[in-house]
Motif scaffolding. Structure first.
Motif, PDB file in Angstrom:
ATOM      1  N   PRO A  55      -3.328  24.536  -5.294  1.00  0.00           N
ATOM      2  CA  PRO A  55      -3.315  23.906  -3.958  1.00  0.00           C
ATOM      3  C   PRO A  55      -1.919  23.404  -3.621  1.00  0.00           C
ATOM      4  O   PRO A  55      -1.139  23.044  -4.508  1.00  0.00           O
ATOM      5  CB  PRO A  55      -4.306  22.754  -4.100  1.00  0.00           C
ATOM      6  N   THR A  56      -1.611  23.386  -2.348  1.00  0.00           N
ATOM      7  CA  THR A  56      -0.295  22.928  -1.889  1.00  0.00           C
ATOM      8  C   THR A  56      -0.305  21.467  -1.448  1.00  0.00           C
ATOM      9  O   THR A  56       0.749  20.864  -1.287  1.00  0.00           O
ATOM     10  CB  THR A  56       0.193  23.792  -0.717  1.00  0.00           C
ATOM     11  N   SER A  57      -1.470  20.907  -1.244  1.00  0.00           N
ATOM     12  CA  SER A  57      -1.571  19.513  -0.807  1.00  0.00           C
ATOM     13  C   SER A  57      -2.546  18.762  -1.697  1.00  0.00           C
ATOM     14  O   SER A  57      -3.527  19.330  -2.189  1.00  0.00           O
ATOM     15  CB  SER A  57      -2.016  19.425   0.654  1.00  0.00           C
ATOM     16  N   LYS A  58      -2.283  17.493  -1.899  1.00  0.00           N
ATOM     17  CA  LYS A  58      -3.126  16.662  -2.747  1.00  0.00           C
ATOM     18  C   LYS A  58      -4.300  16.102  -1.957  1.00  0.00           C
ATOM     19  O   LYS A  58      -4.233  15.970  -0.738  1.00  0.00           O
ATOM     20  CB  LYS A  58      -2.297  15.521  -3.348  1.00  0.00           C
ATOM     21  N   ILE A  59      -5.355  15.787  -2.654  1.00  0.00           N
ATOM     22  CA  ILE A  59      -6.528  15.195  -2.009  1.00  0.00           C
ATOM     23  C   ILE A  59      -6.542  13.680  -2.189  1.00  0.00           C
ATOM     24  O   ILE A  59      -7.273  12.968  -1.507  1.00  0.00           O
ATOM     25  CB  ILE A  59      -7.833  15.787  -2.561  1.00  0.00           C
ATOM     26  N   SER A  60      -5.725  13.199  -3.115  1.00  0.00           N
ATOM     27  CA  SER A  60      -5.659  11.758  -3.380  1.00  0.00           C
ATOM     28  C   SER A  60      -4.316  11.428  -4.027  1.00  0.00           C
ATOM     29  O   SER A  60      -3.813  12.232  -4.811  1.00  0.00           O
ATOM     30  CB  SER A  60      -6.806  11.344  -4.307  1.00  0.00           C
ATOM     31  N   PRO A  61      -3.718  10.275  -3.698  1.00  0.00           N
ATOM     32  CA  PRO A  61      -4.185   9.319  -2.683  1.00  0.00           C
ATOM     33  C   PRO A  61      -3.871   9.792  -1.274  1.00  0.00           C
ATOM     34  O   PRO A  61      -2.902  10.527  -1.063  1.00  0.00           O
ATOM     35  CB  PRO A  61      -3.385   8.067  -3.022  1.00  0.00           C
ATOM     36  N   LYS A  62      -4.694   9.379  -0.323  1.00  0.00           N
ATOM     37  CA  LYS A  62      -4.456   9.694   1.081  1.00  0.00           C
ATOM     38  C   LYS A  62      -3.552   8.612   1.665  1.00  0.00           C
ATOM     39  O   LYS A  62      -4.014   7.574   2.132  1.00  0.00           O
ATOM     40  CB  LYS A  62      -5.786   9.778   1.829  1.00  0.00           C
ATOM     41  N   THR A  63      -2.257   8.905   1.608  1.00  0.00           N
ATOM     42  CA  THR A  63      -1.251   7.882   1.905  1.00  0.00           C
ATOM     43  C   THR A  63      -1.410   7.281   3.296  1.00  0.00           C
ATOM     44  O   THR A  63      -1.426   6.056   3.456  1.00  0.00           O
ATOM     45  CB  THR A  63       0.160   8.483   1.755  1.00  0.00           C
ATOM     46  N   SER A  64      -1.511   8.114   4.294  1.00  0.00           N
ATOM     47  CA  SER A  64      -1.600   7.610   5.672  1.00  0.00           C
ATOM     48  C   SER A  64      -2.837   6.745   5.870  1.00  0.00           C
ATOM     49  O   SER A  64      -2.780   5.680   6.499  1.00  0.00           O
ATOM     50  CB  SER A  64      -1.614   8.780   6.659  1.00  0.00           C
ATOM     51  N   LEU A  65      -3.961   7.216   5.325  1.00  0.00           N
ATOM     52  CA  LEU A  65      -5.204   6.449   5.447  1.00  0.00           C
ATOM     53  C   LEU A  65      -5.102   5.126   4.704  1.00  0.00           C
ATOM     54  O   LEU A  65      -5.532   4.081   5.214  1.00  0.00           O
ATOM     55  CB  LEU A  65      -6.372   7.271   4.911  1.00  0.00           C
ATOM     56  N   ASN A  66      -4.524   5.156   3.503  1.00  0.00           N
ATOM     57  CA  ASN A  66      -4.384   3.928   2.722  1.00  0.00           C
ATOM     58  C   ASN A  66      -3.524   2.893   3.445  1.00  0.00           C
ATOM     59  O   ASN A  66      -3.840   1.699   3.460  1.00  0.00           O
ATOM     60  CB  ASN A  66      -3.770   4.244   1.357  1.00  0.00           C
ATOM     61  N   ILE A  67      -2.420   3.364   4.044  1.00  0.00           N
ATOM     62  CA  ILE A  67      -1.533   2.451   4.759  1.00  0.00           C
ATOM     63  C   ILE A  67      -2.233   1.861   5.980  1.00  0.00           C
ATOM     64  O   ILE A  67      -2.116   0.664   6.266  1.00  0.00           O
ATOM     65  CB  ILE A  67      -0.239   3.180   5.167  1.00  0.00           C
TER      66      ILE A  67
ATOM     67  N   SER B  81       0.823  -1.201   0.000  1.00  0.00           N
ATOM     68  CA  SER B  81       0.000   0.000   0.000  1.00  0.00           C
ATOM     69  C   SER B  81       0.862   1.258   0.000  1.00  0.00           C
ATOM     70  O   SER B  81       0.566   2.232  -0.712  1.00  0.00           O
ATOM     71  CB  SER B  81      -0.926   0.006   1.222  1.00  0.00           C
ATOM     72  N   GLY B  82       1.934   1.249   0.788  1.00  0.00           N
ATOM     73  CA  GLY B  82       2.819   2.410   0.828  1.00  0.00           C
ATOM     74  C   GLY B  82       3.507   2.655  -0.495  1.00  0.00           C
ATOM     75  O   GLY B  82       3.593   3.801  -0.962  1.00  0.00           O
ATOM     76  N   ILE B  83       3.994   1.591  -1.140  1.00  0.00           N
ATOM     77  CA  ILE B  83       4.659   1.726  -2.438  1.00  0.00           C
ATOM     78  C   ILE B  83       3.675   2.256  -3.488  1.00  0.00           C
ATOM     79  O   ILE B  83       4.007   3.145  -4.282  1.00  0.00           O
ATOM     80  CB  ILE B  83       5.234   0.372  -2.890  1.00  0.00           C
ATOM     81  N   PHE B  84       2.456   1.720  -3.475  1.00  0.00           N
ATOM     82  CA  PHE B  84       1.445   2.178  -4.443  1.00  0.00           C
ATOM     83  C   PHE B  84       1.101   3.648  -4.229  1.00  0.00           C
ATOM     84  O   PHE B  84       1.021   4.425  -5.184  1.00  0.00           O
ATOM     85  CB  PHE B  84       0.187   1.322  -4.313  1.00  0.00           C
ATOM     86  N   SER B  85       0.903   4.044  -2.974  1.00  0.00           N
ATOM     87  CA  SER B  85       0.494   5.414  -2.668  1.00  0.00           C
ATOM     88  C   SER B  85       1.600   6.428  -2.976  1.00  0.00           C
ATOM     89  O   SER B  85       1.331   7.527  -3.463  1.00  0.00           O
ATOM     90  CB  SER B  85       0.077   5.527  -1.193  1.00  0.00           C
ATOM     91  N   TYR B  86       2.845   6.059  -2.697  1.00  0.00           N
ATOM     92  CA  TYR B  86       3.953   6.992  -2.864  1.00  0.00           C
ATOM     93  C   TYR B  86       4.497   7.045  -4.294  1.00  0.00           C
ATOM     94  O   TYR B  86       4.871   8.113  -4.784  1.00  0.00           O
ATOM     95  CB  TYR B  86       5.096   6.635  -1.914  1.00  0.00           C
ATOM     96  N   PHE B  87       4.546   5.891  -4.964  1.00  0.00           N
ATOM     97  CA  PHE B  87       5.288   5.834  -6.229  1.00  0.00           C
ATOM     98  C   PHE B  87       4.454   5.506  -7.465  1.00  0.00           C
ATOM     99  O   PHE B  87       4.895   5.773  -8.581  1.00  0.00           O
ATOM    100  CB  PHE B  87       6.415   4.796  -6.117  1.00  0.00           C
ATOM    101  N   ILE B  88       3.278   4.918  -7.293  1.00  0.00           N
ATOM    102  CA  ILE B  88       2.502   4.473  -8.450  1.00  0.00           C
ATOM    103  C   ILE B  88       1.257   5.319  -8.685  1.00  0.00           C
ATOM    104  O   ILE B  88       1.005   5.762  -9.811  1.00  0.00           O
ATOM    105  CB  ILE B  88       2.106   2.985  -8.287  1.00  0.00           C
TER     106      ILE B  88
END
Length: 217
Positions: A157-169, A23-30
Motif C-alpha cells: 500500500p502507498t498510504s497508511k491507515i493509522s494514525p489518521k493525522t488530520s482526523l486526530n488533529i 496531537s500533531g507531534i504524536f501523529s507525525y513523530f511518535i
C-alpha cells in the motif's frame, strides 16, 4: 456566559493550541504507522457440481457462499498461519500474527478478502500473499478439493491507515476547546473574589457606601 469566555479567551486559545500541537507531534513523530495490504480469493463450485452440470446453478452459488464463510475462519487457523511464520521467518507467534489478519467474505459474493496490517507496507503485502498461498495449499490437503483461486495478489500500500493525522488533529482541537471552556467555567464558579459592588451585596450582604475609581498612569 459570553462575558466569561471573553474574559478568559487567552486561556481557551492556549489550551486548544496545546492540544492540537501535542496531537500533531504524536501523529507525525511518535505513533507507529500502520499499513494494510489485501488479497482476494474466489470460492468456485465444487468439482462434483461442475461435472453434473456445466452451467452455474443457484444451489452451486449458495454452496460457494457457505464455503466462503467457512474458509474465512480456516484462514486464521494455526494450520495456515504457522507455515507462513516459518516461511517468512517472522518474529511473531501465531496469536500475534492472527491479531494482524482480517478475513471477510465480501457481502453475498463468493469472494474472500484477506487483509494484513503491518508497519512495513512491503511486509504487509508479503504476509498477505503468503497466507493466501498457505490457505490454498492446506485446503487441497485437508478437503481434497481445488476450488479456491487467488483473484488479486496483495501489493504494498502507498498510504497508511493509522494514525489518521488530520482526523486526530481535528479531534484534539475540538476536545481541547471543550476542555478549556469547561476549565474556564469551573474557575469562574470557584472564584469568590470581590470584583464589583454587586458582589459585595451578593456575597457579604453589606451596603455599598462608595466606589473608588482606578486611575491609571
Amino acid at each position: 456566559m459570553f462575558l466569561i469566555i471573553r474574559k478568559r479567551t487567552k486561556m481557551i486559545v492556549i489550551i486548544t493550541l496545546l492540544a492540537t500541537i501535542i496531537s500533531g507531534i504524536f501523529s507525525y513523530f511518535i505513533a507507529t504507522p500502520v499499513y494494510k495490504a489485501s488479497t482476494s480469493l474466489i470460492v468456485s463450485r465444487t468439482q462434483s457440481s461442475a461435472l453434473n452440470n456445466s452451467q452455474i446453478q443457484v444451489q452451486d452459488i449458495q454452496t460457494s457462499r457457505m464455503l466462503a464463510a467457512t474458509y474465512s475462519e480456516f484462514v486464521k487457523s494455526r494450520r495456515v498461519l504457522q507455515p507462513v511464520i516459518e516461511r517468512l521467518r517472522l518474529p511473531l507467534t501465531v496469536d500475534q500474527l492472527k491479531n494482524s489478519v482480517d478475513v471477510a467474505a465480501k457481502g453475498n459474493t463468493e469472494i474472500i478478502e484477506i487483509s494484513v496490517k503491518n508497519s512495513d507496507p512491503r511486509k504487509a503485502a508479503e504476509i498477505a500473499n503468503a497466507i493466501a498461498d498457505s490457505f490454498v495449499e492446506n485446503i487441497v490437503k485437508i478437503m481434497n478439493i481445488d476450488n479456491v483461486q487467488v483473484i488479486d495478489k496483495a501489493i504494498p500500500p502507498t498510504s497508511k491507515i493509522s494514525p489518521k493525522t488530520s482526523l486526530n488533529i481535528a479531534v484534539a482541537a475540538i476536545l481541547g476547546f471543550m476542555i478549556s471552556v469547561f476549565i474556564v467555567f469551573l474557575l469562574e464558579y470557584m472564584d469568590r473574589t470581590i470584583k464589583s459592588p454587586e458582589d459585595i451585596k451578593k456575597y457579604l450582604d453589606l451596603p455599598v457606601l462608595g466606589v473608588i475609581p482606578e486611575i491609571k498612569n
